[in-house]
Scaffold this motif. Structure first.
Motif, short mmCIF file in Angstrom:
data_model
loop_
_atom_site.label_atom_id
_atom_site.label_comp_id
_atom_site.label_asym_id
_atom_site.label_seq_id
_atom_site.Cartn_x
_atom_site.Cartn_y
_atom_site.Cartn_z
N TYR A 114 0.85 -1.13 -0.25
CA TYR A 114 0.05 -0.02 0.08
C TYR A 114 1.10 1.19 -0.10
N SER A 115 0.33 2.33 -0.21
CA SER A 115 0.95 3.66 -0.32
C SER A 115 0.64 4.58 0.68
N VAL A 116 1.43 5.35 1.24
CA VAL A 116 1.31 6.62 2.01
C VAL A 116 1.90 7.69 1.62
N SER A 117 1.11 8.91 1.34
CA SER A 117 1.65 9.90 0.49
C SER A 117 0.74 11.18 0.72
N SER A 118 1.04 12.28 0.13
CA SER A 118 0.17 13.43 0.01
C SER A 118 -0.14 13.96 -1.45
N ASP A 123 6.85 12.84 -1.10
CA ASP A 123 7.37 12.35 0.09
C ASP A 123 6.44 11.19 0.56
N SER A 124 6.74 10.08 0.21
CA SER A 124 6.00 8.86 0.00
C SER A 124 6.57 7.60 0.42
N ALA A 125 5.75 6.53 0.88
CA ALA A 125 6.57 5.45 1.08
C ALA A 125 5.33 4.30 0.86
N ILE A 126 5.85 3.21 0.45
CA ILE A 126 5.19 1.95 0.00
C ILE A 126 5.31 1.08 1.45
N GLY A 127 4.28 0.55 2.12
CA GLY A 127 4.37 -0.32 3.17
C GLY A 127 3.93 -1.64 2.88
N LEU A 128 3.98 -2.43 3.57
CA LEU A 128 3.65 -3.94 3.53
C LEU A 128 3.26 -4.63 4.73
N SER A 148 10.42 7.54 -1.01
CA SER A 148 10.86 8.71 -1.74
C SER A 148 10.70 10.07 -0.90
N SER A 149 11.51 10.90 -1.50
CA SER A 149 11.33 12.53 -0.75
C SER A 149 11.64 13.44 -1.83
N ALA A 150 11.53 14.44 -1.54
CA ALA A 150 11.87 15.60 -2.21
C ALA A 150 13.34 15.69 -2.78
N GLY A 151 13.42 15.97 -3.79
CA GLY A 151 14.99 15.48 -4.66
C GLY A 151 15.23 14.28 -5.39
N ASP A 152 14.24 13.26 -5.02
CA ASP A 152 14.34 11.98 -5.66
C ASP A 152 13.62 12.23 -7.20
N ASN A 153 14.08 11.52 -7.87
CA ASN A 153 13.31 11.59 -9.43
C ASN A 153 12.44 10.54 -9.67
N PHE A 154 11.69 9.96 -8.42
CA PHE A 154 10.58 8.98 -8.45
C PHE A 154 9.69 9.20 -7.50
N ASN A 155 8.54 8.37 -7.44
CA ASN A 155 7.44 8.73 -6.48
C ASN A 155 7.01 7.44 -5.88
N ALA A 156 7.45 7.09 -4.57
CA ALA A 156 7.17 5.54 -4.19
C ALA A 156 5.75 5.36 -3.65
N ILE A 157 4.86 5.23 -4.86
CA ILE A 157 3.49 4.92 -4.46
C ILE A 157 3.05 4.06 -5.75
N ASP A 158 1.81 3.65 -5.67
CA ASP A 158 1.14 2.57 -6.45
C ASP A 158 1.98 1.33 -6.66
N PRO A 159 2.28 0.47 -5.56
CA PRO A 159 2.89 -0.85 -5.75
C PRO A 159 2.07 -1.79 -6.61
N TRP A 170 8.69 -9.79 -7.97
CA TRP A 170 9.23 -8.27 -8.47
C TRP A 170 8.28 -7.22 -7.83
N LEU A 171 8.62 -5.91 -7.52
CA LEU A 171 7.63 -5.01 -7.32
C LEU A 171 7.87 -3.73 -8.36
N ALA A 172 6.60 -3.50 -9.23
CA ALA A 172 6.55 -2.45 -9.84
C ALA A 172 5.86 -1.17 -8.92
N TYR A 173 6.15 -0.02 -9.24
CA TYR A 173 5.70 1.11 -8.37
C TYR A 173 5.97 2.47 -9.29
N GLY A 174 5.55 3.61 -8.89
CA GLY A 174 5.66 4.89 -9.39
C GLY A 174 4.62 5.43 -9.99
#
Length: 319
Positions: A114-118, A123-128, A148-159, A170-174
């Motif tokens: 699952y994902s937590v973000s705004s 500023d996001s995370a994938i949890g399990l 992921s966080s500000a400055g990263d070039n990806f967003n850790a949501i939508d697993p 495997w895990l796809a996300y983004g």
């Protein structure tokens, strides 16, 4: 009122819509008669002991159950309250609002990502969490998977957890930023190990791609994704696209040969007058596709749609 089983009269020629080629085949598309008041956003679908379950975006991570796939009953959410560690990665998260879950069974256990973000932030995370039984609940927190966080070039949501032809996970996300990612998972921890692969992106001035979903069929891997814009009710412009590859890490190309890393993707659903912005798709056993769409006759409420997924003679999916 329930939706009806409809016949999709489908063109055998490609139709250009929004720069993407839509290919469809002449066939009857079996759309499940899901009750029209069944709310869901970013649904994931699974069956256990004759009961269907769908988890979807919402407070505490929403869960519904059904014996027939049409009449759905709301269950207790997965989380009664936010976990303590979420705030470390998504400090602006709206309390207990959990996004875009993904459920699968692997090595005798259920794994729920699952994902937590705004909204608009990476500023996001994938949890399990894991469990021996969906019906019994008793989810175990397995912690953070990717963040992921500000400055990263990806967003850790939508697993999306998927399994390759060798049975390896495997895990796809983004979402947005530099597009969709893929990484190998350790089969014991179900957390990443090794290289991160980029598998799809859109143009720099329009990075609207998210919700990866990978499935393997007859020697090929298929990457489904949602493009354009969700979460605007009846004005949403979400669409579902797909690409294909001989390797799980890509390159994925659409039906015309355009790589998804260069903005390609064969469009398979752009909605209609009743259902705007279909997306957040999930493919179950290569036979069923669940997604949400916004009901234009109900103030744009996001509803659960399920259809039999079919495959044409050239191995491309449609419904």
């Amino acid at each position: 009122m329930k939706s009806k089983r409809v016949k999709g009269t489908v063109l055998s020629l490609g139709v250009l819509i929004g720069g993407l080629v839509v290919y469809q085949m002449d066939a009857d598309a079996a759309h499940w008669n899901v009750e029209e008041d069944t709310i869901a956003h970013d649904p994931t679908l699974i069956r256990e002991n004759g009961t269907w379950y769908t988890f979807y975006t919402g407070e505490g991570l929403q869960l519904t159950a059904s014996g027939n796939g049409m009449n759905w009953n709301l269950q207790d959410p997965v989380f009664d309250e936010p976990l303590d560690w979420w705030d470390n990665y998504a400090p602006e998260q709206n309390y207990n609002d959990i996004w875009a879950p993904d459920i699968s069974r692997y090595n005798g256990k259920y794994w729920l990502y699952y994902s937590v973000s705004s909204f608009g932030s990476n500023d996001s995370a994938i949890g399990l969490v894991s469990s021996d039984s969906i019906q019994n609940g008793n989810w175990t927190d397995e912690g953070v998977v990717v963040h992921s966080s500000a400055g990263d070039n990806f967003n850790a949501i939508d697993p999306n957890m998927t399994v390759d032809e060798n049975g390896d996970p495997w895990l796809a996300y983004g979402s947005y930023w530099s597009g969709l990612k893929l990484t190998r998972l350790n089969e014991n921890t179900m957390k990443p190990e090794g290289e991160v692969h980029s598998i799809a992106q859109r143009e720099v001035n329009d990075r609207s791609i998210e919700n990866p979903m990978i499935t393997y069929r007859d020697g090929s891997y298929y990457l489904f994704a949602s493009i354009d814009y969700c979460c605007q009710g009846a004005d949403s412009t979400y669409k579902i696209v797909v690409g294909r590859s001989d390797s799980i890490t890509g390159p994925y190309v659409d039906r015309t040969g355009v790589p998804m890393m260069e903005g390609g993707g064969t469009l398979i659903d752009s909605g209609n007058e009743k259902w705007a912005g279909p997306g957040g798709q999930f493919v179950y056993q290569n036979r069923i596709i669940a997604r949400h769409a916004y009901d234009t006759e109900d103030d744009g409420a996001p509803k659960l749609l399920i259809s039999d997924l079919q495959w044409d003679a050239e191995g491309w999916p449609y419904y």
